[in-house]
Design a protein around this motif. Structure first.
Motif, short mmCIF file in Angstrom:
data_model
loop_
_atom_site.label_atom_id
_atom_site.label_comp_id
_atom_site.label_asym_id
_atom_site.label_seq_id
_atom_site.Cartn_x
_atom_site.Cartn_y
_atom_site.Cartn_z
N TYR A 23 0.85 -1.08 -0.28
CA TYR A 23 0.07 0.07 -0.15
C TYR A 23 0.94 1.25 0.14
N VAL A 26 3.25 3.88 3.55
CA VAL A 26 2.59 3.48 4.62
C VAL A 26 3.97 3.90 5.93
N MET A 27 3.44 3.91 7.20
CA MET A 27 4.43 4.13 8.11
C MET A 27 5.18 3.08 8.49
N PRO A 51 -7.61 8.02 12.09
CA PRO A 51 -8.92 8.61 11.28
C PRO A 51 -8.37 8.44 9.68
N PHE A 52 -7.04 8.06 9.29
CA PHE A 52 -6.53 8.03 7.97
C PHE A 52 -5.78 6.63 7.82
N GLY A 54 -5.08 3.80 6.23
CA GLY A 54 -4.54 3.19 5.16
C GLY A 54 -4.32 1.64 5.24
N THR A 57 -1.21 -0.05 9.77
CA THR A 57 0.02 -0.16 10.42
C THR A 57 0.20 0.08 12.05
N ILE A 76 -11.19 6.42 3.48
CA ILE A 76 -12.08 6.36 2.39
C ILE A 76 -11.73 5.62 1.26
N ASN A 77 -10.76 4.87 1.25
CA ASN A 77 -10.56 3.77 0.13
C ASN A 77 -10.66 2.30 0.72
N ALA A 80 -7.78 0.07 1.07
CA ALA A 80 -7.17 0.36 2.53
C ALA A 80 -8.12 -0.34 3.71
N ASN A 216 -15.42 9.01 4.67
CA ASN A 216 -14.84 10.33 4.81
C ASN A 216 -14.42 10.65 6.17
N SER A 217 -13.25 10.62 6.55
CA SER A 217 -12.93 10.88 8.00
C SER A 217 -13.42 12.14 8.54
N TYR A 247 -3.33 7.24 -3.95
CA TYR A 247 -3.81 6.03 -3.20
C TYR A 247 -4.85 5.36 -3.77
N SER A 280 -11.06 12.41 -1.82
CA SER A 280 -10.05 12.25 -0.65
C SER A 280 -9.70 13.52 -0.29
C1 SAM Z 1 -0.46 8.26 4.40
S1 SAM Z 1 -1.80 7.29 4.19
C2 SAM Z 1 -1.86 6.46 5.61
C3 SAM Z 1 -0.90 5.13 5.67
C4 SAM Z 1 -1.17 4.49 6.70
N1 SAM Z 1 -0.51 5.07 8.10
C5 SAM Z 1 -0.41 3.37 6.87
O1 SAM Z 1 0.67 2.81 7.51
O2 SAM Z 1 -0.52 2.44 5.95
C6 SAM Z 1 -3.30 8.33 4.05
C7 SAM Z 1 -4.58 7.80 3.99
O3 SAM Z 1 -5.67 8.62 4.15
C8 SAM Z 1 -6.85 8.01 3.10
N2 SAM Z 1 -7.45 9.37 2.98
C9 SAM Z 1 -7.51 10.37 2.38
N3 SAM Z 1 -8.25 11.32 2.49
C10 SAM Z 1 -9.26 11.01 3.39
C11 SAM Z 1 -10.65 11.19 3.80
N4 SAM Z 1 -11.13 12.37 3.58
N5 SAM Z 1 -11.15 10.33 4.66
C12 SAM Z 1 -10.60 9.10 5.10
N6 SAM Z 1 -9.37 8.59 4.54
C13 SAM Z 1 -8.90 9.46 3.96
C14 SAM Z 1 -5.78 7.70 2.22
O4 SAM Z 1 -7.10 6.62 1.46
C15 SAM Z 1 -4.95 6.99 2.78
O5 SAM Z 1 -5.12 5.52 2.87
#
Ligand code: SAM
Length: 403
Positions: A23, A26-27, A51-52, A54, A57, A76-77, A80, A216-217, A247, A280
């Protein structure tokens, strides 16, 4: 809080669960775990939100620390959502072996099949690969046990990516050259069965006390009460998906193969290949943060006019998310952030975030940084006045505590 070394220079994702499906962005799992180890009291119930989330992790690492954590995640995905769910819930150990045997037998027995088709399927996959992926898909659909079936989709997603006609140098969908496409070795069935067998033990410690919501968070966060969570640990997008990390586009190929009945969907995700990215954060102005332009006035003045609009749109959503995160978090906010370049100007997201959270009653407890070693983001993006403009080569973690 004592400082922590999160450099993890020699960390290889492939050695743990986080390397079993790709993905984007990722962290680093063990780094998040080191931070959480200091903040989770193993004798008490701790409520944690990402709240995001992914690929899940941080939530997964939290679950490995204590059985007394309850976990909430939003994304939102739908891809994920599936990845994070499989890591957290794991497999059904009592039936996985027989399910794997049935799966392998079914794949070998299928002969006459109706090829699975979806928009642009023949652009993104060679015909012999579509045939074999269809066999795998039909066989997974025969598996009755839902945990195991989702684990099989999860494993299939990596096989799909490795056999698609899109380049591995970018998360955007970008066709390979004809020659490169003809050179793809079709190992769909062997690789799928090999990976199913090789990885299932990593999924044997399922965790139950979690809830993931697909959506959508910015809307979902509103459903929580003030101070509901002890910890918010997250890595939000660093800019609009379309020009930062796509993403959504990355996820569309697996999403077109996985049975929709096994995905959590809101019904718009298949409208086109970019719709997840455009819905997103920063893609569409869904929520209004009245002071957001004031907060980034200096930044806006330093970037070209043509690029200001996307920055305004992103920060409008970003500040709204920070407001909600600070409202629902009782103790600690941990954020992993990157500094992207827009119009030759580095966006200091860490300072902007700390400043916004300090206005909401959070003080900086610790700030950490690490080098990113990624083959998909070039180290130098462009040259301006003869000087190199480097891309995001560092990531930052800020740990903020409610005062
Ligand atoms: C940097 S990634 C997170 C990665 C995660 N920390 C990991 O280790 O896999 C950011 C995530 O935010 C999600 N995202 C973006 N906009 C969003 C929204 N409005 N609501 C919910 N998720 C959202 C994306 O789909 C993506 O999976």
């Amino acid at each position: 809080m004592k400082t922590i070394d999160i450099s993890y220079k020699d960390y290889k994702k492939r050695d743990d669960i986080h390397g079993t499906a790709l993905y984007p962005a990722v962290m680093v799992g063990p780094a998040q775990k080191d931070i959480l180890l200091d903040l989770i009291d193993k004798d008490r119930h701790t409520k944690i939100i990402d709240p995001f989330h992914g690929s899940g992790t941080a939530l997964y690492e939290a679950a490995t620390i204590s059985s007394k954590v309850s976990l909430i995640g939003y994304d939102i995905n739908p891809f994920a959502n599936l990845i994070a769910k499989v890591k957290l819930q794991g497999i059904d150990l009592s039936s996985i072996k027989s399910d794997i045997i049935h799966l392998a037998e079914h794949i070998k027995q299928i002969d006459e099949i109706e090829m699975h088709i979806f928009p642009n399927s023949t652009k993104w996959f060679r015909e012999d690969i579509i045939r074999d992926l269809t066999k795998v898909r039909l066989s997974i659909m025969q598996t009755e046990n839902k945990r195991n079936r989702l684990y099989f989709w999860y494993i299939m997603s990596d096989v799909i990516r490795k056999h698609s006609n899109t380049r591995s140098s970018t998360y955007k969908l970008h066709s390979k050259k004809e020659d490169d496409i003809s050179r793809i070795q079709n190992q769909v069935i062997e690789l799928f069965l090999e990976n199913v067998e090789a990885h299932y033990q990593k999924f044997s410690n399922g965790y139950d006390n979690f809830q993931l919501k697909k959506g959508n968070s910015l809307d979902l966060l509103r459903e929580n009460s003030d101070n509901e969570f002890d910890i918010c640990i997250t890595s939000p997008p660093y800019g609009d998906n379309a020009t930062t990390v796509t993403y959504g586009q990355f996820s569309m190929l697996p999403l077109n193969w996985i049975d929709r009945k096994d995905l959590d969907l809101e019904d718009w995700e298949y409208e086109n290949y970019s719709v997840i990215d455009s819905k997103s954060m920063g893609g569409c102005m869904s929520n209004d943060s009245p002071n957001s332009q004031e907060e980034i006035k200096e930044l806006l003045n330093s970037i070209p006019n043509a690029m200001q609009k996307k920055v305004i749109k992103f920060f409008n959503d970003y500040f709204y998310a920070l407001d909600e995160i600070s409202r629902v978090t009782k103790k600690y906010i941990i954020m992993t952030l990157g500094h992207r370049i827009v119009g030759g100007k580095q966006i200091e997201l860490t300072d902007i975030t700390m400043n916004a959270l300090s206005k909401k009653g959070f003080g900086l407890e610790l700030q950490l940084e690490r080098e990113i070693f990624s083959k998909r983001t070039p180290r130098i993006l462009a040259y301006k006045d003869g000087q190199p403009i480097s891309s995001m080569n560092k990531e930052y973690v800020i740990i903020m505590k409610k005062i």
